[in-house]
Design a protein around this motif. Structure first.
Motif, PDB file in Angstrom:
ATOM      1  N   TYR A  19       0.826  -1.217   0.000  1.00 39.72           N
ATOM      2  CA  TYR A  19       0.000   0.000   0.000  1.00 39.72           C
ATOM      3  C   TYR A  19       0.855   1.258   0.000  1.00 39.72           C
ATOM      4  O   TYR A  19       0.372   2.319  -0.366  1.00 39.72           O
ATOM      5  N   PHE A  23      -0.541   4.802   4.298  1.00 39.43           N
ATOM      6  CA  PHE A  23      -1.563   3.764   4.470  1.00 39.43           C
ATOM      7  C   PHE A  23      -0.943   2.461   4.973  1.00 39.43           C
ATOM      8  O   PHE A  23      -1.577   1.723   5.739  1.00 39.43           O
ATOM      9  N   PRO A  37     -10.088  -1.519   8.808  1.00 44.40           N
ATOM     10  CA  PRO A  37     -10.593  -2.866   8.494  1.00 44.40           C
ATOM     11  C   PRO A  37      -9.607  -3.715   7.699  1.00 44.40           C
ATOM     12  O   PRO A  37      -9.579  -4.937   7.866  1.00 44.40           O
ATOM     13  N   ILE A  38      -8.803  -3.100   6.843  1.00 43.96           N
ATOM     14  CA  ILE A  38      -7.831  -3.898   6.077  1.00 43.96           C
ATOM     15  C   ILE A  38      -6.783  -4.464   7.038  1.00 43.96           C
ATOM     16  O   ILE A  38      -6.492  -5.670   7.027  1.00 43.96           O
ATOM     17  N   LEU A  72      -9.968  -9.154  -0.300  1.00 37.82           N
ATOM     18  CA  LEU A  72      -9.529  -7.759  -0.349  1.00 37.82           C
ATOM     19  C   LEU A  72      -8.579  -7.504  -1.514  1.00 37.82           C
ATOM     20  O   LEU A  72      -8.804  -6.621  -2.343  1.00 37.82           O
ATOM     21  N   ILE A  75      -9.558  -7.371  -5.320  1.00 38.31           N
ATOM     22  CA  ILE A  75     -10.356  -6.279  -5.906  1.00 38.31           C
ATOM     23  C   ILE A  75      -9.677  -4.923  -5.707  1.00 38.31           C
ATOM     24  O   ILE A  75     -10.246  -3.891  -6.035  1.00 38.31           O
ATOM     25  N   GLN A  76      -8.495  -4.932  -5.159  1.00 39.44           N
ATOM     26  CA  GLN A  76      -7.763  -3.671  -5.014  1.00 39.44           C
ATOM     27  C   GLN A  76      -6.873  -3.437  -6.238  1.00 39.44           C
ATOM     28  O   GLN A  76      -6.735  -4.316  -7.082  1.00 39.44           O
ATOM     29  N   LEU A 127     -16.794 -12.513  -9.011  1.00 38.24           N
ATOM     30  CA  LEU A 127     -17.285 -11.208  -9.456  1.00 38.24           C
ATOM     31  C   LEU A 127     -18.368 -11.331 -10.528  1.00 38.24           C
ATOM     32  O   LEU A 127     -19.373 -10.625 -10.498  1.00 38.24           O
TER      33      LEU A 127
ATOM     34  N   TYR B 105     -11.117   5.283   1.039  1.00 41.67           N
ATOM     35  CA  TYR B 105      -9.718   5.262   1.481  1.00 41.67           C
ATOM     36  C   TYR B 105      -9.460   3.999   2.312  1.00 41.67           C
ATOM     37  O   TYR B 105      -8.487   3.287   2.100  1.00 41.67           O
ATOM     38  N   LEU B 106     -10.365   3.726   3.235  1.00 44.54           N
ATOM     39  CA  LEU B 106     -10.168   2.567   4.119  1.00 44.54           C
ATOM     40  C   LEU B 106     -10.221   1.244   3.358  1.00 44.54           C
ATOM     41  O   LEU B 106      -9.639   0.258   3.786  1.00 44.54           O
ATOM     42  N   GLY B 107     -10.934   1.231   2.244  1.00 41.75           N
ATOM     43  CA  GLY B 107     -11.070  -0.014   1.479  1.00 41.75           C
ATOM     44  C   GLY B 107     -10.066  -0.144   0.348  1.00 41.75           C
ATOM     45  O   GLY B 107      -9.882  -1.232  -0.192  1.00 41.75           O
ATOM     46  N   SER B 108      -9.441   0.983  -0.041  1.00 39.58           N
ATOM     47  CA  SER B 108      -8.532   0.928  -1.190  1.00 39.58           C
ATOM     48  C   SER B 108      -7.094   1.264  -0.818  1.00 39.58           C
ATOM     49  O   SER B 108      -6.161   0.796  -1.467  1.00 39.58           O
ATOM     50  N   GLY B 109      -6.929   2.122   0.196  1.00 35.80           N
ATOM     51  CA  GLY B 109      -5.583   2.577   0.541  1.00 35.80           C
ATOM     52  C   GLY B 109      -5.053   3.629  -0.419  1.00 35.80           C
ATOM     53  O   GLY B 109      -3.911   4.059  -0.298  1.00 35.80           O
ATOM     54  N   MET B 114      -8.369  10.071   0.451  1.00 35.46           N
ATOM     55  CA  MET B 114      -8.532  10.783   1.725  1.00 35.46           C
ATOM     56  C   MET B 114      -9.327  12.046   1.397  1.00 35.46           C
ATOM     57  O   MET B 114      -9.008  12.744   0.418  1.00 35.46           O
ATOM     58  N   GLU B 452     -15.589  -3.508  -8.736  1.00 38.88           N
ATOM     59  CA  GLU B 452     -14.429  -3.646  -7.835  1.00 38.88           C
ATOM     60  C   GLU B 452     -14.293  -2.424  -6.933  1.00 38.88           C
ATOM     61  O   GLU B 452     -13.992  -2.549  -5.743  1.00 38.88           O
ATOM     62  N   ARG B 454     -16.751  -0.527  -5.981  1.00 40.18           N
ATOM     63  CA  ARG B 454     -17.847  -0.607  -5.007  1.00 40.18           C
ATOM     64  C   ARG B 454     -17.495  -1.558  -3.871  1.00 40.18           C
ATOM     65  O   ARG B 454     -17.822  -1.302  -2.713  1.00 40.18           O
ATOM     66  N   LEU B 455     -16.865  -2.669  -4.223  1.00 39.69           N
ATOM     67  CA  LEU B 455     -16.513  -3.631  -3.169  1.00 39.69           C
ATOM     68  C   LEU B 455     -15.443  -3.059  -2.242  1.00 39.69           C
ATOM     69  O   LEU B 455     -15.451  -3.315  -1.038  1.00 39.69           O
ATOM     70  N   ARG B 456     -14.544  -2.254  -2.802  1.00 41.39           N
ATOM     71  CA  ARG B 456     -13.559  -1.589  -1.940  1.00 41.39           C
ATOM     72  C   ARG B 456     -14.285  -0.616  -1.004  1.00 41.39           C
ATOM     73  O   ARG B 456     -14.059  -0.610   0.212  1.00 41.39           O
ATOM     74  N   PHE B 459     -16.357  -2.163   1.796  1.00 45.10           N
ATOM     75  CA  PHE B 459     -15.706  -3.078   2.742  1.00 45.10           C
ATOM     76  C   PHE B 459     -15.821  -2.636   4.204  1.00 45.10           C
ATOM     77  O   PHE B 459     -16.134  -3.464   5.080  1.00 45.10           O
TER      78      PHE B 459
END
Ligand code: SF4
Ligand code: SF4
Lengths: 154, 536
Positions: A19, A23, A37-38, A72, A75-76, A127, B105-109, B114, B452, B454-456, B459
């Protein structure tokens, strides 16, 4: 710090490194599961994986832990080698702390990596199914009516 | 014990995400992380500029030749018109309080998710072109040149904000990034940059009356089907009046309630309730959409879609309006309707015909939320409820961003749920009420090409649901927003399998003991009722 604890912290750092920057620090340092959460997911799952790495290597526990991590990372914005690559980070950790490692560490890491790849692929495959089901629900009433008209139960 | 490790790694792995200068606007339009572009037919239908065929992955976005002037003129106009916009551009002190509050931000980094960094994408343009220091010193003063890459970056990141306002709750200055997003989307629209998933439903709402363009006869068919279903479930003839002039109340719901599942079960719940209390109401085939996709695009489009609800209330001669379980309909109603189309003083102050409660909070809009209305009925002991009928469900409640943070509707849905269900568990305090995490699919992001992303974004919400599933065995996530009902099932299937999604009035309908009903054996989904309840 015990061997598993040391490995956990180093492996978590390796998993978070992808990351970058603040982050990665947040992922490692913030302990509130809802603010991070990650990091929470990684820590919980890696705890299981470290236990298995030093222990019985139970396939079900390993697969379940990687399923959460790969849900996780698949999908990132990560290439597959980035998503899965941290598993091989164990090699470096093992080299740095040789006295702590199981004798068959390399074989164990290979098994872990295989599970990680499998879970990554399984997440990618899900997906398409999610999209299809969402489309079906979007026209759910029409489908129920059609089923009703055919005389079957919707 | 001992290492049996080869010296060289088997494969060389790049663990680090390449990091660059945040001012570099270039973005990677990776499949699954952006929405497709709007189609010329929809822009033409709405009289919007630069209709053409294009996609975000194209090198050339076919912007108008003078796109830069249009954007800067548009910014100037809005800086003069909206004091809030100017303030938001000026006052951020980069304290970082909002930094880890955005679900994307919390789901993707991704650091550009931010909230202050998202705002910085436009603030840097503001500094460069609208402040003296920026004009003189450019990037030294935090300014950036407005280039086509910046347009693409705006499109990427401002369609990666669900306008949920969570960040604003934590900002000591109350900077509302959602409003910044709304303005940037409006600016982009001036040069024809918008998304298909927003513009097509907006055009259909404008032309036909609802997002899917369902014509009046199909609307009627859908409601008749619902009445048939209700007869099967309750044994009662439940009438759903359409376009009935002179009714006391116009009921407006999101169109998904009559074409999608699980929304439809909420519609059944509303209609059972109205029948049971003998409400004098009508629905309208013209105002057949509570949702307002205009609000995801521009002030003008939001205003015209909101106006049709009031035009219809006037045409039908109702006294006031009751609104269903919709998200952004309520944001528009609560925050913008009064200055756009209000006050609605041709309508009467809403008064519950059953309890006599005057809804003074709706004095200007004359529109009452169904949860306020139902909670008031329960509070006055006007409904007979058997919560054991919902016993198979272990329920939690997701505060949909718009009714919760957008209008402060926090207690009423919980009050209805706790009376209609025996098993209710809250998610952790930092993830509900005004701190609620967004579904990650609001504000026009809920299409499948954007899955994808949306899923981030979803989360953090899913993570909190998982917590109550593990702690309490929760198997039902309730909510009062049509977009939530469309997208949370996907989120649950991916992150927390085994959790279904339902509306609050579906729970109410299950529990409602109706006068003259036959023995109820199934719930509104046609599933067998809890054993104890069916036997009672
Ligand atoms: S909390 Fe407000 S002032 Fe602080 S960085 Fe965020 S937007 Fe700026
Ligand atoms: S409004 Fe919501 S989505 Fe947008 S930046 Fe703030 S927290 Fe993120």
């Amino acid at each position: 710090m015990s061997a598993p604890d040391t490995v956990l912290e180093r492996w978590l750092a390796a998993a978070a490194e992808v990351y970058g920057g603040i982050f990665a620090e947040h992922t490692i340092g913030e302990r509130d599961p809802f603010r991070n959460p990650i990091g929470h997911t990684l820590r919980v799952s890696l705890t299981v994986l470290v236990r298995e790495f030093f222990g019985a290597m139970q396939p079900a526990a390993i697969d379940a832990a990687f399923a959460d991590i790969m849900a996780l990372r698949s999908i990132q914005a990560l290439a597959v080698e980035q998503a899965v690559g941290f598993v091989f980070g164990l090699r470096g950790i093992a080299r740095a702390t040789p006295a702590m490692m199981p004798a068959d560490a390399e074989a164990r890491i290979d098994k872990l990596a295989l599970s990680a790849f499998q879970q990554y692929l399984a997440c990618r495959e899900r997906l398409a199914e999610l999209k299809l089901n969402e489309q079906l629900r979007a026209f759910g009433v029409a489908r129920m009516r059609a089923a009703h008209n055919r005389g079957s139960v919707a | 014990m001992g290492p049996i490790m080869s010296e060289k790694p088997v494969i060389d792995i790049a663990l680090k995400t390449p990091k660059g200068d945040w001012r570099d606007p270039r973005v990677d339009f990776r499949k699954g992380t952006f929405s497709y572009a709007s189609l010329p037919k929809d822009l033409s239908a709405l009289g919007l500029p630069n209709p053409r065929k294009w996609q975000p992955t194209d090198l050339d976005w076919q912007l108008p030749p003078d796109w830069k002037r249009i954007l800067l003129d548009g910014m100037k106009e809005r800086l003069e018109k909206y004091r809030s916009f100017r303030l938001f551009m000026d006052v951020c002190v980069r304290c970082g309080a909002c930094a880890d509050k955005c679900h994307f931000y919390l789901g993707s980094g991704d650091p550009k998710n931010m909230p202050f960094a998202r705002a910085e994408l436009v603030r840097s343009i503001y500094r460069r072109y609208f402040t003296l220091s920026g004009k003189l010193f450019g990037s030294l003063a935090g300014g950036r040149e407005l280039t086509e890459d910046v347009v693409k970056e705006w499109f990427y990141y401002f369609y990666q904000c669900t306008e949920c306002r969570r960040c604003s709750v934590y900002c000591p200055f109350g900077i509302d990034t959602a409003e910044i997003t709304m303005i940037v989307r409006e600016l982009l629209s001036l040069i024809g940059v918008s998304t298909h998933w927003i513009m097509e439903p907006a055009a259909k709402s404008f032309q036909v009356g609802n997002h899917l363009g369902i014509p009046p006869h199909a609307f009627k068919d859908s409601l008749e089907f619902a009445a048939d279903e209700l007869r099967d479930i309750t044994g009662l003839d439940i009438e759903i009046p359409i376009n009935r002039k002179g009714a006391e109340i116009l009921f407006v719901m999101p169109s998904a309630d009559y074409f999608a599942t699980p929304h439809y079960y909420t519609l059944l719940g509303y209609m059972m309730l109205f029948h049971e209390i003998g409400l004098d109401f009508t629905v309208s085939a013209y105002a057949s959409e509570g949702g307002n996709f205009g609000s995801f695009h521009s002030n003008d489009l939001m205003k015209s879609l909101n106006a049709k609800i009031y035009d219809e209330a006037r045409r039908l001669g109702v006294k006031w309006i009751l609104g269903g379980e919709c998200g952004h309909m309520w944001r528009v109603l609560h925050q913008y309707m009064d200055t756009m189309n209000g006050p609605a003083d041709f309508l009467e102050m809403p008064v519950s015909p059953i309890t006599g409660t005057r809804f003074e909070n709706a004095a200007s809009t004359r529109m009452v939320h169904i949860c306020e209305f139902t909670a008031d009925l329960i509070h006055h002991d006007k409904l007979k409820l058997d919560p054991s009928r919902n016993d198979p469900y272990v329920v939690t409640y997701h505060d949909s961003c718009n009714p919760s943070r957008g209008m402060g509707l926090l207690e009423e849905p919980r009050y209805v749920l706790k009376n209609a269900c025996n098993n209710f568990h809250e998610m952790p305090a930092s993830t509900i009420r005004e701190y609620t995490f967004c579904c990650g699919s609001g504000a026009g992001l809920g299409n499948d090409e954007n899955m994808e992303m949306r899923l981030r974004g979803g989360f953090p919400r899913a993570n909190a649901v998982r917590h109550v599933r593990e702690e309490h065995g929760v198997n039902l996530l309730t909510c009062i927003c049509a977009i939530d009902k469309a997208t949370l099932p996907t989120l649950m299937d991916y992150w927390v399998p085994g959790v279904q999604v339902a509306g609050v009035h579906e729970m109410l309908g299950n529990a409602l003991v109706m006068t003259g009903e036959k023995e109820r054996t199934v719930n509104l989904r046609g599933e067998p009722l809890a054993k104890g309840a069916a036997d009672a």
